[in-house]
Structures are given as structure tokens and as C-alpha cells.
Scaffold this motif. Structure first.
Motif, mmCIF file in Angstrom:
data_model
loop_
_atom_site.group_PDB
_atom_site.id
_atom_site.type_symbol
_atom_site.label_atom_id
_atom_site.label_comp_id
_atom_site.label_asym_id
_atom_site.label_seq_id
_atom_site.Cartn_x
_atom_site.Cartn_y
_atom_site.Cartn_z
ATOM 1 N N PHE A 173 4.778 -7.648 2.535
ATOM 2 C CA PHE A 173 4.205 -7.930 1.220
ATOM 3 C C PHE A 173 4.863 -7.045 0.186
ATOM 4 O O PHE A 173 5.518 -6.052 0.506
ATOM 5 C CB PHE A 173 2.681 -7.753 1.205
ATOM 6 C CG PHE A 173 2.215 -6.322 1.237
ATOM 7 C CD1 PHE A 173 2.143 -5.568 0.073
ATOM 8 C CD2 PHE A 173 1.847 -5.729 2.432
ATOM 9 C CE1 PHE A 173 1.710 -4.255 0.107
ATOM 10 C CE2 PHE A 173 1.420 -4.405 2.473
ATOM 11 C CZ PHE A 173 1.351 -3.670 1.307
ATOM 12 N N LEU A 174 4.672 -7.431 -1.042
ATOM 13 C CA LEU A 174 5.297 -6.748 -2.153
ATOM 14 C C LEU A 174 4.365 -6.912 -3.333
ATOM 15 O O LEU A 174 4.030 -8.020 -3.717
ATOM 16 C CB LEU A 174 6.627 -7.455 -2.436
ATOM 17 C CG LEU A 174 7.569 -6.841 -3.419
ATOM 18 C CD1 LEU A 174 7.988 -5.451 -2.961
ATOM 19 C CD2 LEU A 174 8.797 -7.718 -3.522
ATOM 20 N N LYS A 175 3.886 -5.803 -3.842
ATOM 21 C CA LYS A 175 3.002 -5.895 -4.997
ATOM 22 C C LYS A 175 3.754 -5.365 -6.202
ATOM 23 O O LYS A 175 4.097 -4.177 -6.226
ATOM 24 C CB LYS A 175 1.733 -5.086 -4.753
ATOM 25 C CG LYS A 175 0.951 -5.617 -3.561
ATOM 26 C CD LYS A 175 -0.502 -5.188 -3.581
ATOM 27 C CE LYS A 175 -0.632 -3.710 -3.360
ATOM 28 N NZ LYS A 175 -2.047 -3.276 -3.408
ATOM 29 N N ILE A 176 4.037 -6.219 -7.128
ATOM 30 C CA ILE A 176 4.776 -5.734 -8.281
ATOM 31 C C ILE A 176 3.934 -5.780 -9.522
ATOM 32 O O ILE A 176 2.967 -6.509 -9.620
ATOM 33 C CB ILE A 176 6.109 -6.456 -8.510
ATOM 34 C CG1 ILE A 176 5.871 -7.958 -8.598
ATOM 35 C CG2 ILE A 176 7.104 -6.123 -7.426
ATOM 36 C CD1 ILE A 176 7.080 -8.693 -9.093
ATOM 37 N N ARG A 217 -6.325 -2.877 -7.375
ATOM 38 C CA ARG A 217 -5.654 -4.135 -7.078
ATOM 39 C C ARG A 217 -5.942 -4.620 -5.665
ATOM 40 O O ARG A 217 -5.785 -5.800 -5.366
ATOM 41 C CB ARG A 217 -4.156 -3.927 -7.279
ATOM 42 C CG ARG A 217 -3.477 -5.200 -7.603
ATOM 43 C CD ARG A 217 -2.117 -4.972 -8.167
ATOM 44 N NE ARG A 217 -1.231 -5.997 -7.676
ATOM 45 C CZ ARG A 217 0.017 -6.134 -7.997
ATOM 46 N NH1 ARG A 217 0.567 -5.261 -8.809
ATOM 47 N NH2 ARG A 217 0.750 -7.098 -7.511
ATOM 48 N N ASP A 231 2.735 1.012 -11.175
ATOM 49 C CA ASP A 231 4.040 0.596 -10.667
ATOM 50 C C ASP A 231 4.006 0.323 -9.165
ATOM 51 O O ASP A 231 4.745 -0.509 -8.664
ATOM 52 C CB ASP A 231 5.097 1.682 -10.945
ATOM 53 C CG ASP A 231 5.547 1.675 -12.399
ATOM 54 O OD1 ASP A 231 5.223 0.712 -13.109
ATOM 55 O OD2 ASP A 231 6.211 2.639 -12.814
ATOM 56 N N LYS A 232 3.170 1.061 -8.451
ATOM 57 C CA LYS A 232 3.077 0.880 -6.998
ATOM 58 C C LYS A 232 2.166 -0.272 -6.611
ATOM 59 O O LYS A 232 1.922 -0.502 -5.433
ATOM 60 C CB LYS A 232 2.522 2.152 -6.327
ATOM 61 C CG LYS A 232 3.251 3.435 -6.620
ATOM 62 C CD LYS A 232 4.613 3.481 -6.002
ATOM 63 C CE LYS A 232 5.237 4.856 -6.235
ATOM 64 N NZ LYS A 232 6.708 4.805 -6.214
ATOM 65 N N LEU A 262 7.059 -4.175 1.988
ATOM 66 C CA LEU A 262 8.512 -4.346 2.031
ATOM 67 C C LEU A 262 9.222 -3.092 1.516
ATOM 68 O O LEU A 262 10.319 -2.779 1.931
ATOM 69 C CB LEU A 262 8.914 -5.565 1.185
ATOM 70 C CG LEU A 262 10.380 -5.982 1.216
ATOM 71 C CD1 LEU A 262 10.833 -6.372 2.600
ATOM 72 C CD2 LEU A 262 10.638 -7.139 0.267
ATOM 73 N N LEU A 263 8.549 -2.385 0.636
ATOM 74 C CA LEU A 263 9.095 -1.131 0.122
ATOM 75 C C LEU A 263 8.559 0.030 0.935
ATOM 76 O O LEU A 263 7.971 0.962 0.404
ATOM 77 C CB LEU A 263 8.707 -0.933 -1.340
ATOM 78 C CG LEU A 263 8.938 -2.124 -2.252
ATOM 79 C CD1 LEU A 263 8.526 -1.766 -3.653
ATOM 80 C CD2 LEU A 263 10.405 -2.500 -2.216
ATOM 81 N N GLU A 285 -5.782 -4.067 -1.236
ATOM 82 C CA GLU A 285 -4.774 -4.022 -0.184
ATOM 83 C C GLU A 285 -4.035 -5.348 -0.114
ATOM 84 O O GLU A 285 -4.536 -6.374 -0.539
ATOM 85 C CB GLU A 285 -5.469 -3.793 1.164
ATOM 86 C CG GLU A 285 -6.204 -2.480 1.281
ATOM 87 C CD GLU A 285 -5.261 -1.307 1.412
ATOM 88 O OE1 GLU A 285 -4.340 -1.404 2.235
ATOM 89 O OE2 GLU A 285 -5.428 -0.318 0.689
ATOM 90 N N GLY A 286 -2.866 -5.288 0.476
ATOM 91 C CA GLY A 286 -2.165 -6.534 0.775
ATOM 92 C C GLY A 286 -2.854 -7.239 1.933
ATOM 93 O O GLY A 286 -3.820 -6.744 2.498
#
Lengths: 235, 235
Positions: free
Chosen positions: B228-231, B66, B51-52, B76-77, B68-69
Motif C-alpha cells: 500500500f501507499l498512502k500519499i 487517516r 506527508d507520511k 511500499l515505502l 491504517e492501510g
């Protein structure tokens, strides 16, 4: 679509159409008998709705509707099936301006993890709202998912195209947001002045195996760059 | 903190420090024996990491990092414990400029669902990076969580203050992002010109029972407004 996903979608529709912020949902037992599924299916469906920011659960107290985002703001995660109505962009018309097969620039090979000499398809979209340009998007598609893109590509948002036309199941997107000044070319599209603000939203779409296949860079008219994001911090 | 949350945190640290994008994690059985917890605890912890946006799971194939951004972009979160290093703002100094008890304006009573005549605390923060102002934030705190805010309020981000100093467990935040032009006062803080771009990020923090208690409005220097936002779209 798995059973719990169908139930989640049904529940999401019901909530959007009939319920308001702070309304309480029935207890789980009632949901089980209403949807005629197992407890674990209901719980999975509720977890989906919680993750999407549609409901929140208060231990010992119940399940509540989280409510819509602020009016005039659009879901930043507009790549999301459950929010089919909260679209990525506000637009009422979408046009394809240009389709090319080009040598990928470094930011594109980086994003798509391609070799430096790779070729990609580039598609330029223009989104209109009330006859004004609201968003300019350039999409780069790896030849790993599409070997021959032609002028027939449907004018629909790229994630819909990939999902519905190419029939490819998408994994996770990475999203990047930044702010800058419009250049002269962009400004002329928007009917704004060069140096006016813009929001740039980049999305890298991955297949479920983690392979990036599509890189989108969208520039928004600053007056329409309004996004909301409802996250669930219960983890 | 529950056991699976502790394990998730430990695993997140291990991944950040030792692993790279696309690295494969050990199979679940190995994780079970390494962390000496049950299978369901490991699975819950993995779900948190998924989820993170820290890992992704490919059915039949394994669990992967996954990555790093993009460098120079912030989460963003940034209200998120597992990403303690990926902060809300990039800053090396934070100052409190002003604390007042004021009559709430309509946008504040709206956000916090207060009566029109309600009073709230307003705290103005300035975030610096390399001695330049990078963010101006005004925070409105409902008197429902704090009856007497004094000058002693620690200069730390408001969500840390609420969590660590007030000891309040936060529920979900609503986040709004929009773009506009700086007004003259803001521009003078940033050393920019009025009309230059800015990104405004608003966060409404809720208690776990859904009650909104804190409303933050932060204006970012446009050159540092990079998020950034990783969903996880596996739902």
C-alpha cells in the motif's frame, strides 16, 4: 491554484524541458528575483518540487535536479498534477465499455465506507496502447458525489473526470498494489493466457474532508506494469 | 534527530497505539502545551505526519487520523523510519545466501552511475515467512560507501545495515516496480512453477548529496506481493 503552486508548476516545466539530472538550480535569491515573489513563496514551491521527487536540496551545497525516472516506467502516483506528462497509464486510447448502477459488493462498500445496501455507479474502462489492451479498469463512484451518471461520461481517466467535469477537489488517494494471475475473461481482453501474471492497482480517492468517494481497480498487462516512484526522505 | 522529527515520531506512536481512522486530534494550541514546544515545531511535525499519510488536515475543521492501510498489505515505502512497524517485506527470518565482489553488469553501473569496469559488492538475501521463501533480494553496494564487506555483515535489511551499521545518512530512494514471470531458479526457491507471476521491486538508494550508492532488486512471491501507499496530495 495558490501562488506557490503556480511557481512550482512553472519551475517543474522549466526543469523538465531544459535541465538534466544533477544540474544545479540558481540560488534562492536569484529565483526570488526571477519569479518576482517572496522568499517564503519560493521556499514553499521548492518544497513541493522536493516532495514530488523533481529536485533534491543539499544543505550548504545547493538545489539539484533529480532527473527523470527510468524510460518505459510510469509514475505510480499518476494522480498528480505536476506530473501531467507522467501518466497513470501508458495509453493512446481509452474507451468506456459499460456504465451501470449496481448494488455494491462488500469490497466496494468497505472501500467507500458505505452501507451494505448502497448502490454505486460502476464504469468499466479499457485502455489501449498500439491497438493492444494495456489496462482494464473498473471504477465505482459513490452516489455522494454523483447522483446521475449517464452515457455522456467523457472517456478520460476517472480522476480527470472528477476534477475537470464534476469540478470536485480531491484529497488524498490510498493506493494498493498486488500481483496475481489473470482470469480467463481478463486474459482474453489482453490477448494473453489465463494464469499469466497481472498487476492490480487499486486507488481509493477521498475528498479533502477524508470521505472516500471513488474506488478504482485497474488490471495491467504484465509487460506494461512498470511503475516508478520518487520519494523524498528528507523528513 | 531534530526536535520536530522526535515530536513527529512520538505523535505517530501515540496515533498508532491509541487512535482510529477519522479520530480528531487536539487543536494545535493543545499540542503545543502538551509537547512543550513552539508552534512552528508542532506545525513541522504535523507536516511530516501528513506527508507520511498518518493524518490529514481539513482547513477550518481540524486534524484527523487517516487510519491504517488494508490488512495484509505492506508499506511500499518500507524504507521509512516513521513506519517502523510497516516493513518493507513481511518476513520472520532473513538469511544472507552469498556475498561476492563482482564486476558490475550494465544495469548496475547504470543504477549506481559507475564506470563500466567498476567492481561492486553483491549480497543475496532470502526472506522467509512461516518457513516459506517470501522474497529474494540481490543488493549491489558501491565501493564508494564500503571498501571491505565481509561475511560478518549482519542479516538485516540493507537500508538498516547502511543506516545502523555503516552509520550513513540516506537521502532519497528511487523505487521501480514491475511484474514478470519467474524463471526456473527463482521458482524453485519459492516452491512455485517457472512462469508463475512475480513482482520485482528495485530501489536505488542515494546519499543526501544525490550520489547513488546501493541498488537493490527484490523478487516477491506473488501471493505476498501486496503493497500500500498512502500519499498526501495537498501540495
Amino acid at each position: 491554484m495558490l501562488k506557490y503552486q503556480k511557481i512550482a508548476l512553472e519551475m517543474a516545466r522549466h526543469i523538465t524541458e531544459n535541465l538534466q539530472q544533477k544540474d544545479k538550480l540558481p540560488v534562492i535569491e536569484t529565483l526570488i528575483s526571477h519569479y518576482k515573489v517572496s522568499k517564503s513563496t519560493i521556499i514553499k514551491a521548492l518544497k513541493v518540487l522536493e516532495d514530488k521527487g523533481i529536485i533534491y536540496m543539499v544543505r550548504g551545497s545547493g538545489i539539484f535536479v533529480r532527473g527523470e525516472g527510468r524510460k518505459g516506467y510510469f509514475n505510480l502516483l499518476g494522480v498528480n498534477e505536476l506530473h501531467g506528462d507522467a501518466r497513470d497509464n501508458r495509453y493512446d486510447l481509452l474507451e468506456i465499455m459499460e456504465i451501470e448502477r449496481i448494488s455494491a459488493l462488500p469490497e466496494v462498500t468497505n472501500a467507500l465506507r458505505l452501507e451494505k445496501t448502497a448502490k454505486v455507479y460502476s464504469v468499466k474502462y479499457v485502455y489501449y496502447l498500439d491497438k493492444q489492451v494495456t489496462c482494464l479498469e473498473q471504477v465505482f463512484l459513490s452516489q455522494k458525489i454523483i447522483s446521475n451518471l449517464d452515457e455522456e461520461i467523457a472517456p478520460k481517466p476517472i480522476w480527470e473526470y472528477i476534477k475537470d467535469v464534476l469540478g470536485i477537489k480531491m484529497g488524498f488517494p490510498d493506493i494498493y498494489v498486488n500481483v496475481d494471475k489473470l482470469n480467463a475473461e481478463e486474459a482474453s481482453f489482453f490477448g494473453l493466457n489465463a494464469e499469466d501474471p497481472m498487476l492490480c492497482k487499486e486507488i481509493i480517492y477521498h475528498l479533502v474532508n477524508g470521505q472516500p468517494v471513488c474506488y478504482s481497480r485497474a488490471v495491467y498487462h504484465y509487460k506494461q506494469a512498470r511503475f516508478f516512484l520518487k520519494i523524498n526522505s528528507s523528513n
